[in-house]
Design an enzyme around this catalytic site. Sequence first.
Site, mmCIF file in Angstrom:
data_model
loop_
_atom_site.group_PDB
_atom_site.id
_atom_site.type_symbol
_atom_site.label_atom_id
_atom_site.label_comp_id
_atom_site.label_asym_id
_atom_site.label_seq_id
_atom_site.Cartn_x
_atom_site.Cartn_y
_atom_site.Cartn_z
ATOM 1 N N CYS A 1 40.451 -10.077 -32.431
ATOM 2 C CA CYS A 1 40.918 -10.387 -31.285
ATOM 3 C C CYS A 1 40.228 -10.009 -30.003
ATOM 4 C CB CYS A 1 42.350 -10.397 -31.130
ATOM 5 S SG CYS A 1 43.574 -11.321 -29.924
ATOM 6 N N HIS B 1 44.587 -12.676 -36.021
ATOM 7 C CA HIS B 1 44.649 -11.258 -36.562
ATOM 8 C C HIS B 1 44.940 -11.309 -38.226
ATOM 9 C CE1 HIS B 1 46.002 -8.926 -32.863
ATOM 10 N NE2 HIS B 1 45.715 -10.370 -32.373
ATOM 11 N N GLU C 1 45.043 -8.840 -40.039
ATOM 12 C CA GLU C 1 45.713 -7.823 -40.780
ATOM 13 C C GLU C 1 47.172 -8.080 -40.969
ATOM 14 O OE1 GLU C 1 44.589 -8.018 -37.655
ATOM 15 O OE2 GLU C 1 45.738 -6.987 -36.071
HETATM 16 N N1 GLN Z 1 43.812 -9.422 -24.212
HETATM 17 C C1 GLN Z 1 43.262 -10.579 -25.112
HETATM 18 C C2 GLN Z 1 43.906 -11.873 -25.023
HETATM 19 O O1 GLN Z 1 45.104 -12.040 -24.506
HETATM 20 C C3 GLN Z 1 43.208 -10.077 -26.700
HETATM 21 C C4 GLN Z 1 44.666 -10.010 -27.269
HETATM 22 C C5 GLN Z 1 44.679 -9.097 -28.605
HETATM 23 O O2 GLN Z 1 43.550 -8.655 -28.894
HETATM 24 N N2 GLN Z 1 45.788 -9.284 -29.234
HETATM 25 O O3 GLN Z 1 43.318 -13.041 -25.503
#
Ligand code: GLN
Length: 537
Positions: A383, A509, A511
């Site tokens: 992310c 994600h 995970e």
């Molecule tokens: N801050 C980034 C976004 O909103 C990444 C979010 C995250 O790592 N979950 O896209």
Amino acid sequence: MNTKYVFVTGGVASSLGKGIVAASTAKLLQARGLRVTIQKFDPYINIDPGTLNPYEHGECYVTEDGAETDLDLGHYERFLDIYTSKANNVTTGKIYNTVITKEREGAYLGKTVQIVPHITDEIKRRMLLLGRTGQYDVVITEVGGTVGDMESQPFVEAIRQLQWEMPEEDLICIHLTLVPYLAAAKELKTKPTQHSVQTLQQAGVHPDIIVCRTEKELSSELRRKMALFCNVKPGNVIQSIDAPTIYHVPFLMHEEGLDAKVCDLLGFKDLPEPDLSALRKFCDDLEHPLHEVNIALVGKYVELQDAYKSILESFVHAGVANRTKVNVIYVHSEFLNEENVQEKLGSMDGVLVAPGFGERGLEGKVVAVRYARTRGVPFFGICLGMQMCVVEFARDVLGWEDAASTEVNAYTTHPVINLMEDQKSTTIKGGTMRLGAYECQLQEGSLAHRIYGRDLIRERHRHRYEFNGEFLPQFEAAGMKATGRNPQTGLVEIVEIPEHPFFIGTQFHPEYKSTALHPQPIFVEFVKAAVALKEGR
Ligand code: GLN
């Protein structure tokens, strides 16, 4: 047979591992062939933990259907290999929201709306909701917080009413306490447990089973004493002694007879012994690794173990799949820079750059990416970690010095990470990110395609920003490829550098979907690459 309900409450202290005990109970019942689900009721007023800083409440876990939930739901999924959903995490905020909305709609016209019965009725309705789908033999409900807290009272009252309303063999209550060992007195102390059970009983709830967290074995004498003073059947005080890992807890609970007692109380007769062979093999492999690697987890919430819970557990699963002990070394991104990067990352066999929000620690993440990219160290960005590997590449390889994410720099001439179109009109913060599972089409011949062995995958998301597709041709020409895209929108989900031994960034994600018995494939291959680097060194 009716759906049966198991309530798990806690006392004495927080962080006793109520979620693990609840998940272990669920695991044992599931391993006996029952259809089990598990839900968490949290007494705080936030509608969900999505707006909480990880320092407040640990990781925010995301379900397949896009709920931002308590991290205990992650344990439930990892133990049980099931998906949970929006319905599996309820907060005081959600309860009040429903009741207040109904009040405005006129549902209680003429009446005074009160905690009892309106709030408690809504809590009871939510407690029974999953059971009413007919999909489960047993619904386990973990109540967050500790009994005696002001904010837990309506939940405890709801359990009291259900205990009174339902047939005895349809509902049981397990209460988790702490039996501390006083080194100076060389004694285990039962008084806190007695007091905690008293508090529960004063609220009208009688526990059927008391599970005692302890560092030392509880003698039969101590167990008898607690059973007597807490008014539970002798034999229904069981210990939960410190385990080598959370995955051993179901075995310890089984040895203590927890599942047999639960089945007995709920009237499940002649069920087979739990089949835990797959988990047994997992634990054996976990205890007997053949390799060992160090992986840096670069993030800004490293002071708190729980902030990256799912990532840590994914490494446990992926480690077992590789028969490798994975030492996850926290590296604070706020304090990482060009001067100290060699010292901090020099002995690492892999670098993972963590998810996150906001500006703090961002430049440290860029430094970590650069180190891994230019030294051929296996790299995995998740992310925000993926977004920072895009920024790093833009600055260093494409030469766009001010390249940035517009999350932190709205005026950059190279907004390589950009707010998603549909986010531009959103002002509300809660529950409005791109959340939950979406499809991703993998490019044949890519690392991602080799890892998954499939064309189409589904992974979970939690973000507002995305790779800015306008710049994609330049990235691809310079060696960073978009190898996973959303088939409907074209959103870039995965970037890779094929020239590098192992370099992958995912907007999703992975995970959240790793379980003990189904380790997440990117983590598995990442650990494998780390082992290869170490052994080749
Ligand atoms: N801050 C980034 C976004 O909103 C990444 C979010 C995250 O790592 N979950 O896209």
